[in-house]
Design an enzyme around this catalytic site. Structure first.
Site, mmCIF file in Angstrom:
data_model
loop_
_atom_site.group_PDB
_atom_site.id
_atom_site.type_symbol
_atom_site.label_atom_id
_atom_site.label_comp_id
_atom_site.label_asym_id
_atom_site.label_seq_id
_atom_site.Cartn_x
_atom_site.Cartn_y
_atom_site.Cartn_z
ATOM 1 C CD GLU A 170 -2.037 -1.179 2.956
ATOM 2 O OE1 GLU A 170 -3.101 -1.950 3.273
ATOM 3 O OE2 GLU A 170 -1.724 -0.386 3.880
ATOM 4 N N PRO A 171 1.673 1.488 -1.008
ATOM 5 C CG PRO A 171 2.799 1.504 -3.179
ATOM 6 C CD PRO A 171 1.687 0.738 -2.423
ATOM 7 C CB CYS B 169 0.613 35.499 12.115
ATOM 8 S SG CYS B 169 -0.216 36.368 10.812
ATOM 9 C CD GLU B 170 1.556 29.116 14.515
ATOM 10 O OE1 GLU B 170 2.480 28.573 14.947
ATOM 11 O OE2 GLU B 170 0.079 29.024 14.625
HETATM 12 N N1 LLP Z 1 -0.856 1.880 4.822
HETATM 13 C C1 LLP Z 1 -1.154 2.230 5.925
HETATM 14 C C2 LLP Z 1 -2.145 1.384 6.955
HETATM 15 C C3 LLP Z 1 -0.869 3.532 6.295
HETATM 16 O O1 LLP Z 1 -1.117 3.896 7.542
HETATM 17 C C4 LLP Z 1 0.015 4.190 5.445
HETATM 18 C C5 LLP Z 1 0.460 5.622 5.957
HETATM 19 C C6 LLP Z 1 0.131 3.897 4.257
HETATM 20 C C7 LLP Z 1 -0.178 2.313 3.975
HETATM 21 C C8 LLP Z 1 1.036 4.509 3.134
HETATM 22 O O2 LLP Z 1 2.273 4.927 3.915
HETATM 23 P P1 LLP Z 1 3.512 5.543 2.669
HETATM 24 O O3 LLP Z 1 3.771 4.476 1.885
HETATM 25 O O4 LLP Z 1 2.685 6.681 2.118
HETATM 26 O O5 LLP Z 1 4.746 5.741 3.614
HETATM 27 N N2 LLP Z 1 1.961 12.290 6.877
HETATM 28 C C9 LLP Z 1 3.230 11.429 6.914
HETATM 29 C C10 LLP Z 1 3.002 9.912 6.439
HETATM 30 C C11 LLP Z 1 1.982 9.377 7.254
HETATM 31 C C12 LLP Z 1 1.558 7.923 6.871
HETATM 32 C C13 LLP Z 1 0.426 7.408 7.437
HETATM 33 N N3 LLP Z 1 0.082 6.182 6.978
HETATM 34 C C14 LLP Z 1 4.276 12.160 6.197
HETATM 35 O O6 LLP Z 1 4.214 13.243 5.552
HETATM 36 O O7 LLP Z 1 5.364 11.793 6.133
#
Ligand code: LLP
Length: 406
Positions: free
Chosen positions: A261-262, A330-331
């Site tokens: 699940e990328p 404004c931070e």
């Molecule tokens: N599967 C599940 C169950 C997840 O919780 C996530 C991400 C993914 C797949 C995808 O992960 P990825 O391949 O994108 O690393 N906002 C943070 C990342 C939060 C990820 C949350 N879950 C950032 O900007 O680094």
């Protein structure tokens, strides 16, 4: 990278701040995974929380992708865009009863990550097809805030609870069609991916769910954010992933599907935030470049201390200087970069902030009542979709319309 001249033209045509996404790169990333991971029954469920732009989702749908969703809102968007329920998995945490009903009604398979929810489902919906989310007990990720394994996090069922799980599954007469784990975002070590896989495969072997169709090893594939950061050798990693999974399937005596699940991997590098510098200021030793976007529109540097590359599109050959690149909120902490060497910035120069395709627009907000930037998706050198930026007046009107006096 998209051509500098092309980005400048988009900034001129659409105004800034503006997110630009390279749709071709996103599709290429999706297709690459099938080259890297040689497994016939490989399924890629793009984590749309990273970027829910409908045009990008449509490109991925047409390429054959499935989706990882985390809220009823995401499920409805996916269905409306024509993803069939079988292509979607639902992995919310701390689900409410109402949310469970809403998602079950769509026919999307739910991934359950707590014993408490599993027990409730055994009473309310016996006989369901379910996926079970385990906590892989491996800690990795590019920030403490995005590591999801280990006992400091709220995610998944602990590996040692498998006997309890089996009992509830028997009681609820569930058909367990999938097992799932997600270790974290931006995994730094290939070894973590393998270790988490092994931990989940061990559960599958021990519990031997007869209806199992797939094992889902989550997201987390890392991409470089810093210019000197090495790219992971995904050919080698994919081969090792397939080797280990083959061994597991041989032992089990059947070929299961393997899911990933990328999010970041698919979209991060395909996105840019274009912003204009409108104010230069020298504060004793600091040279400050003030932009027309701020942290609500791209929060990763402030929230995770994340590094995002910045290019001065308007003056790439300028004499290098060291800048604090600041937003218009404004931070004090509202900075995209601190003490960053960049080609000389002049007022009205356009900067491009890189790796803005993942978790930027999707995590955005309108703090200080500044609208989210517009978004354009490009493919083969032309714009295939645009979402205009809401004007300040429209934003004010929307707020007044939403809030009804009694
Ligand atoms: N599967 C599940 C169950 C997840 O919780 C996530 C991400 C993914 C797949 C995808 O992960 P990825 O391949 O994108 O690393 N906002 C943070 C990342 C939060 C990820 C949350 N879950 C950032 O900007 O680094």
């Amino acid at each position: 990278m998209l051509e500098r001249e092309f980005l400048l033209k988009l900034a001129a045509d659409y105004g800034t701040p503006l997110f630009v996404y390279d749709g071709d790169m996103v599709v290429e990333r999706y297709n690459d995974l099938f080259r890297f991971i040689p497994w016939k029954k490989l399924r890629i469920h793009y984590a749309l929380k990273a970027n829910y732009n409908p045009a990008l989702l449509t490109l991925l749908r047409d390429a054959g992708a499935g989706l990882d969703t985390v809220s009823p809102g995401e499920v409805h968007l996916a269905l409306k865009l024509g993803f069939s329920p079988e292509k979607i998995i639902y992995t919310a945490n701390n689900m409410t009863d109402a949310e469970v009903e809403e998602v079950l009604a769509t026919g999307v398979v739910m991934n359950i990550g707590s014993l408490s929810r599993l027990r409730k489902l055994a009473k309310s919906h016996p006989g369901l097809d379910l996926c079970l989310r385990f906590n892989p007990d491996v800690r990795d990720g590019d920030s403490e805030k995005t590591m999801t394994g280990g006992d400091l996090t709220k995610f998944g069922i602990l590996l040692e609870s498998v006997d309890e799980v089996l009992e509830i599954v028997r009681e609820g007469k569930f058909r367990i069609v999938g097992l799932h784990e997600h270790t974290g975002s931006g995994l730094q070590h290939a070894e973590s991916v393998y270790q988490s896989m092994e931990n989940l495969m061990r559960i599958a072997t021990k519990a031997n769910f007869p209806d199992l169709q797939f094992l889902d090893f989550g997201g987390g594939f890392k991409v470089p954010y810093r210019p000197d950061e090495k790219r992971i050798d995904y050919v080698a990693m994919g081969a090792e992933i397939a080797r280990r999974f083959r061994e597991f399937c041989q032992e089990r005596g059947e070929e299961l599907a393997m899911c990933f699940e990328p999010g970041k991997y698919m979209v991060a590098e395909a996105g840019y935030l274009l912003t204009e510098v409108n104010t230069l200021k020298r504060n004793r030793s600091r040279l400050i470049a003030g932009c027309n976007a701020g942290f609500p529109q791209l929060i990763r540097p402030v929230l995770y201390g994340a590094y995002h590359q910045i290019w001065n599109l308007s003056n790439p050959q300028g004499k290098p200087e060291v800048y604090d690149v600041c937003g218009n909120i404004c931070e004090t902490g509202d900075r995209f970069a601190e003490q960053r060497e960049l080609p000389e910035i002049r007022e009205y120069d356009i900067l491009a902030i890189g790796n803005a395709g993942a978790y930027c627009y999707s995590m955005g907000g309108v703090y200080n009542l500044r609208s989210m930037p517009g978004e354009v998706v490009v493919s083969r050198g032309r714009v295939i979709s645009e979402r205009p930026r809401m004007s300040s007046k429209e934003l004010a009107d929307r707020i007044l319309a939403e809030c009804k006096s009694k």
